[in-house]
Scaffold this motif. Sequence first.
Motif, PDB file in Angstrom:
ATOM      1  N   ARG A  89      -2.244  -1.629  -3.155  1.00 55.47           N
ATOM      2  CA  ARG A  89      -1.056  -0.781  -3.234  1.00 55.47           C
ATOM      3  C   ARG A  89       0.153  -1.478  -3.856  1.00 55.47           C
ATOM      4  N   ILE A 130      -0.746  -2.991  -8.049  1.00 61.67           N
ATOM      5  CA  ILE A 130      -0.947  -2.170  -9.248  1.00 61.67           C
ATOM      6  C   ILE A 130       0.300  -1.356  -9.572  1.00 61.67           C
ATOM      7  N   PRO A 131       0.524  -1.072 -10.850  1.00 66.56           N
ATOM      8  CA  PRO A 131       1.653  -0.212 -11.218  1.00 66.56           C
ATOM      9  C   PRO A 131       1.379   1.243 -10.843  1.00 66.56           C
ATOM     10  N   LEU A 132       2.412   2.029 -10.811  1.00 64.30           N
ATOM     11  CA  LEU A 132       2.305   3.406 -10.333  1.00 64.30           C
ATOM     12  C   LEU A 132       1.530   4.312 -11.283  1.00 64.30           C
ATOM     13  N   TYR A 133       1.573   4.034 -12.583  1.00 68.06           N
ATOM     14  CA  TYR A 133       0.872   4.906 -13.522  1.00 68.06           C
ATOM     15  C   TYR A 133      -0.646   4.826 -13.387  1.00 68.06           C
ATOM     16  N   VAL A 134      -1.151   3.861 -12.657  1.00 62.59           N
ATOM     17  CA  VAL A 134      -2.591   3.745 -12.418  1.00 62.59           C
ATOM     18  C   VAL A 134      -3.077   4.902 -11.540  1.00 62.59           C
ATOM     19  N   TYR A 135      -2.165   5.560 -10.849  1.00 62.05           N
ATOM     20  CA  TYR A 135      -2.553   6.680  -9.991  1.00 62.05           C
ATOM     21  C   TYR A 135      -2.919   7.935 -10.782  1.00 62.05           C
ATOM     22  N   TYR A 179       7.848  10.995  -8.173  1.00 64.07           N
ATOM     23  CA  TYR A 179       6.426  10.750  -8.403  1.00 64.07           C
ATOM     24  C   TYR A 179       5.548  11.709  -7.607  1.00 64.07           C
TER      25      TYR A 179
END
Length: 144
Positions: free
Chosen positions: A52, A55-60, A106
Amino acid sequence: MSDIYKAPKSELNTSKYHSLIERLLKEQSMPLAIFAVLLGTLGTLVLLSFARGIIPLYVYVIPGFIAGILVKFMGRPVTASYRVIPGLLGGVIVSIWVSLGGISIYTFLLPLLNILCCLAVSRRRLNYEEEKALYKYRHGLVKL
């Protein structure tokens, strides 16, 4: 005795596209598409939750891709509704998952991107004859 008075079935009014359309529509499966979205989205989100803070948020956006690939091969969608409903379900799952950490921009952006990714990836590849048959079916040139 009633068999004597039945009218014979004629193959004269059917075109070569009827069997193609019937086969394509029969191959789609909404329960399998929904199961694929649940498996892909939840599985990927659980794996991403272990990293959590790393990793960067765009990986979601990856859950949308994984769910789209699974829908493509498990649900075998041909019509738009067999792609939109699983995509929306994946977006709802991602929205709930992201909102557990707090409501932010987000919470609305990531589910939308996941829905678009799932819709884009889940389109099934068809050959020319299948595409032509579906075109004629969608535009009312072939009736089932």
